[in-house]
Design an enzyme around this catalytic site. Structure first.
Site, PDB file in Angstrom:
ATOM      1  N   GLU A  17      -6.085   4.053  -7.281  1.00 33.48           N
ATOM      2  CA  GLU A  17      -7.300   4.569  -6.641  1.00 33.48           C
ATOM      3  C   GLU A  17      -8.356   4.969  -7.661  1.00 33.48           C
ATOM      4  OE1 GLU A  17      -9.502   4.689  -4.486  1.00 33.48           O
ATOM      5  OE2 GLU A  17     -10.397   6.648  -4.704  1.00 33.48           O
TER       6      GLU A  17
ATOM      7  N   SER B 187      -7.805   0.623   3.061  1.00 38.17           N
ATOM      8  CA  SER B 187      -8.254   0.135   1.757  1.00 38.17           C
ATOM      9  C   SER B 187      -9.445  -0.801   1.928  1.00 38.17           C
ATOM     10  CB  SER B 187      -7.115  -0.625   1.088  1.00 38.17           C
ATOM     11  OG  SER B 187      -7.576  -1.295  -0.051  1.00 38.17           O
ATOM     12  N   SER B 188     -10.114  -1.051   0.803  1.00 38.50           N
ATOM     13  CA  SER B 188     -11.179  -2.062   0.770  1.00 38.50           C
ATOM     14  C   SER B 188     -10.766  -3.265  -0.062  1.00 38.50           C
ATOM     15  CB  SER B 188     -12.435  -1.464   0.147  1.00 38.50           C
ATOM     16  OG  SER B 188     -12.871  -0.371   0.899  1.00 38.50           O
TER      17      SER B 188
ATOM     18  N   ARG C 103       0.831  -1.204   0.000  1.00 36.91           N
ATOM     19  CA  ARG C 103       0.000   0.000   0.000  1.00 36.91           C
ATOM     20  C   ARG C 103       0.868   1.258   0.000  1.00 36.91           C
ATOM     21  NH1 ARG C 103      -5.174   1.380  -1.254  1.00 36.91           N
ATOM     22  NH2 ARG C 103      -6.263   2.520   0.375  1.00 36.91           N
TER      23      ARG C 103
ATOM     24  N   THR D 210     -10.035   0.013  -9.879  1.00 38.49           N
ATOM     25  CA  THR D 210      -8.683  -0.502  -9.874  1.00 38.49           C
ATOM     26  C   THR D 210      -8.694  -1.792 -10.679  1.00 38.49           C
ATOM     27  OG1 THR D 210      -6.950  -1.274  -8.423  1.00 38.49           O
ATOM     28  CG2 THR D 210      -9.114  -1.579  -7.616  1.00 38.49           C
TER      29      THR D 210
ATOM     30  N   THR E 212      -3.763  -0.881  -7.746  1.00 34.12           N
ATOM     31  CA  THR E 212      -4.597   0.301  -7.945  1.00 34.12           C
ATOM     32  C   THR E 212      -3.790   1.587  -8.001  1.00 34.12           C
ATOM     33  OG1 THR E 212      -6.494   1.476  -7.008  1.00 34.12           O
ATOM     34  CG2 THR E 212      -4.901   0.656  -5.449  1.00 34.12           C
TER      35      THR E 212
ATOM     36  N   GLY F 213     -13.384  -1.698  -7.353  1.00 29.04           N
ATOM     37  CA  GLY F 213     -14.677  -1.061  -7.073  1.00 29.04           C
ATOM     38  C   GLY F 213     -14.730  -0.319  -5.755  1.00 29.04           C
ATOM     39  N   GLY F 214     -13.591   0.218  -5.265  1.00 31.38           N
ATOM     40  CA  GLY F 214     -13.616   0.962  -4.006  1.00 31.38           C
ATOM     41  C   GLY F 214     -14.216   0.093  -2.912  1.00 31.38           C
TER      42      GLY F 214
ATOM     43  N   GLU G  64      -4.088   7.842  -3.956  1.00 27.21           N
ATOM     44  CA  GLU G  64      -4.536   6.899  -2.909  1.00 27.21           C
ATOM     45  C   GLU G  64      -4.850   7.573  -1.576  1.00 27.21           C
ATOM     46  OE1 GLU G  64      -5.881   3.468  -3.361  1.00 27.21           O
ATOM     47  OE2 GLU G  64      -4.150   3.774  -4.656  1.00 27.21           O
TER      48      GLU G  64
END
Ligand code: GLU
Length: 596
Positions: A428, A474-475, A109, A408, A426, A495-496, A447
């Site tokens: 973002e 993050s998801s 990340r 992403t 990603t 998809g967030g 991000e």
């Protein structure tokens, strides 16, 4: 004999889906085109573009491991899917090692620059948070990219190729060019106003001032050169060298075009931040669901815990024999409650005490499940549970939290040795910060907009405020499921925050509703994230169950598409069913080394 058995399994795995989708499952992968389902042996790849899937399969054919192939896929996606991920971003790499039987993860990340802090998204002129869109298209939202360090780490742990060799397919595609798809053109069109603000972005994505035509050949020689330099000089060219210096400069002083109409807040990223960047080897989250072992991404992603908590809540009911509307009602309510807990408790564990064990306990799930009423819908936002009283069946205090859905990419790879990779990466937003690093051919992430700009949890602390060095929550939910200790499923999605519900829904479809994997992936989706309305695809809203759920009190916000799943199912005897999307994002690309 083994072949005949495998064929029977393959036929069963696809039954009921081939009618709807005319898919040639037996073609050799050399004639690979965009197909959503493939079945075969020797390894498999599902990713968003034909070129990236082919890159992965070529590496597998040359004897590479799943990790080698995954790096080739990710690097090629950086070329052909440039608005979703690439060198300027980060991600989470989940790996099953066939030799040890262990699932491990790498947290790649992005981090907050050392000059960042809790007030970084407050406009000094007003003391108020920047408007979201202003923060997105700016250097301020750029976190220290973790992508390349993740590739290096993955290759060191599980690879047999050197980095240069895994970058070769991406270099070839970037040099030779690839045909512009409708999807790519639409994404450029949607971002054209942002790209026009920066000379470097306009040059790359708006040749001649307009989005390139569908079918025309797009090239990215700058990115080919960047990859070549990394292949030659190693990752220090990026983290401690000329490329890194350009990355920091682009974040601090984006190359604004003459006549630019935006005034982006300045970025904080420095060459020192890049030199300091480290990936983290993390234990995966683990929970048991209906006899299966589900492994996911631990914080800094909220994916593994939130999917796991929702599954634990759902495990308290027998969804497979329940009326489908009631089962889906429980799915939406479990997700709502799990999101309340996510928003209250999950953040970067280096900064926040995440009560992971409690959130993933059956006891806590029982306390949450007892709030679900078959006849009515829980008021949203629902309150988080009390981790100090895990089995209390009392609603707590309500605090709201909004979450956006962005995009992403997710892909999955397996190899002939039985190793498996589930990797979400990603930048973002579609198009990230909109800033291409001049002469380097890749976009910088935005991000850091995954942080909350101001506290969202009332009197309780917000676990997702920015801080120097901190990773935004993050998801992303790259997931691997084992059955009797061996791989059964690997999946994930972009998809967030809808990533979490997409993974959850595909798992329910496959495990509880008995759908075959292609149907589990293509079925209409609905995403409840502790909001007053459930985001849902039109086909879900208009289905008999969708209407019956509305009668119980569920309200919808329609969204044309939710997520883009890539999944593998391991059928035994080395046979793998590779499944992408037949239509979302224009369809994605599944392939196998030897087609069945
Ligand atoms: N930035 C998002 C996250 O980490 C992912 C972006 C997306 O998939 O839309 O959760």
């Amino acid at each position: 004999m083994r072949r005949r058995r495998a064929l029977a399994v393959a036929t069963a795995a696809l039954a009921g889906t081939l009618v709807a989708q005319p898919i040639a499952v037996a073609e050799p992968a050399s004639s690979l085109d965009k197909r959503p389902v493939a079945i075969g042996v020797g390894g498999a790849v599902v990713s968003d573009t034909v070129e990236s899937t082919k890159a992965g399969l070529d590496v597998l054919r040359a004897g590479g491991t799943a990790a080698d192939a995954a790096v080739a896929v990710a690097a090629t996606l950086g070329v052909t899917d440039p608005f979703m991920a690439g060198l300027g971003g980060g991600g989470y790499f989940v790996h099953y090692d066939a030799r040890t039987g262990r699932v491990s993860t790498i947290d790649g990340r992005e981090t907050t620059p050392a000059a960042g802090g809790e007030r970084m998204f407050l406009d000094p002129a007003t003391g108020q948070p920047y408007p979201f869109a202003r923060a997105v298209t700016s250097g301020l939202s750029v976190g220290t990219p973790g992508m390349l360090a993740t590739w290096e780490r993955a290759l060191k742990r599980w690879g047999t190729f050197d980095l240069g060799r895994t970058l070769r397919p991406a270099i070839e595609v970037a040099d030779r060019g690839w045909p512009v798809t409708e999807q790519l053109r639409e994404e450029i069109e949607a971002n054209a106003d942002r790209f026009r603000q920066f000379t470097s972005s306009a040059e790359l994505f708006l040749p001649g001032g307009a989005p390139p035509a569908v079918g025309s050949l797009m090239r990215n020689p700058d990115l080919a050169d960047t990859y070549r330099k990394i292949a030659r000089d190693g990752t220090r060219a990026f983290y401690d060298g000329a490329i890194g210096a350009d990355v920091a400069a682009a974040a601090q002083r984006p190359p604004l075009a003459p006549g630019a109409t935006i005034d982006p807040p300045a970025g904080l990223l420095t060459a020192d931040d890049l030199a300091e960047y480290r990936t983290i080897d993390r234990e995966p989250t683990h929970m048991r669901y209906r006899g299966l072992d589900v492994y996911g991404m631990a914080p800094s992603s909220s994916g593994g815990i939130t999917v796991g908590e929702a599954l634990n809540i759902l495990e308290t009911s027998r969804l497979s024999t329940m009326d489908r509307t009631q089962a889906l009602h429980r799915y939406l309510e479990a997700s709502k409650l799990a999101f309340a807990d996510r928003n209250r408790y999950i953040g970067d564990p280096a900064y926040v005490d995440v009560p992971q064990r409690t959130l993933l306990s059956d006891r806590f799930a029982r306390g949450r499940a007892c709030l679900i009423d078959p006849a009515t819908v829980l008021t949203a936002p629902a309150a988080p549970g009390d981790v100090r009283r895990p089995d209390s069946c009392e609603p707590g205090r309500v605090e709201a939290s909004a979450d956006t859905a962005a995009h992403t990419n997710h892909f999955v790879v397996s190899d002939a040795r039985g190793n498996v990779v589930s990797y979400t990466n990603t930048i973002e937003q579609v198009g990230g910060s909109g800033i291409v690093v001049p002469q380097r051919g890749f976009l910088l992430n935005n991000e850091l907009t995954d942080f909350n700009f101001a506290p969202t949890q009332g009197d309780a602390p917000d676990p997702n405020l920015p801080a120097a060095g901190k990773r935004p929550r993050s998801s992303m939910s790259p997931t691997i499921v084992l059955r009797h200790g061996r791989p059964f499923l690997a999946l994930g999605s972009p998809g967030g925050s809808t990533i979490i519900t997409t993974v959850l829904q595909v798992l329910l479809n496959r495990i509880d509703f008995g759908m075959r994997l292609p149907q589990a992936v293509s079925s209409p989706r609905a995403s409840q994230r502790n909001a007053a309305t459930t985001t849902a695809e039109p086909a879900f809203v208009n289905s008999p169950e969708g209407k019956a759920l509305a009668a119980i009190g569920h309200k919808y916000t329609e969204q044309a598409e939710i997520g883009t799943t890539a999944a593998l199912e391991f059928l035994g005897g080395g046979l793998v069913l590779a499944v992408g999307e037949p239509s979302r994002r224009g369809g994605t690309s599944a392939g196998v080394v030897h087609g069945w």
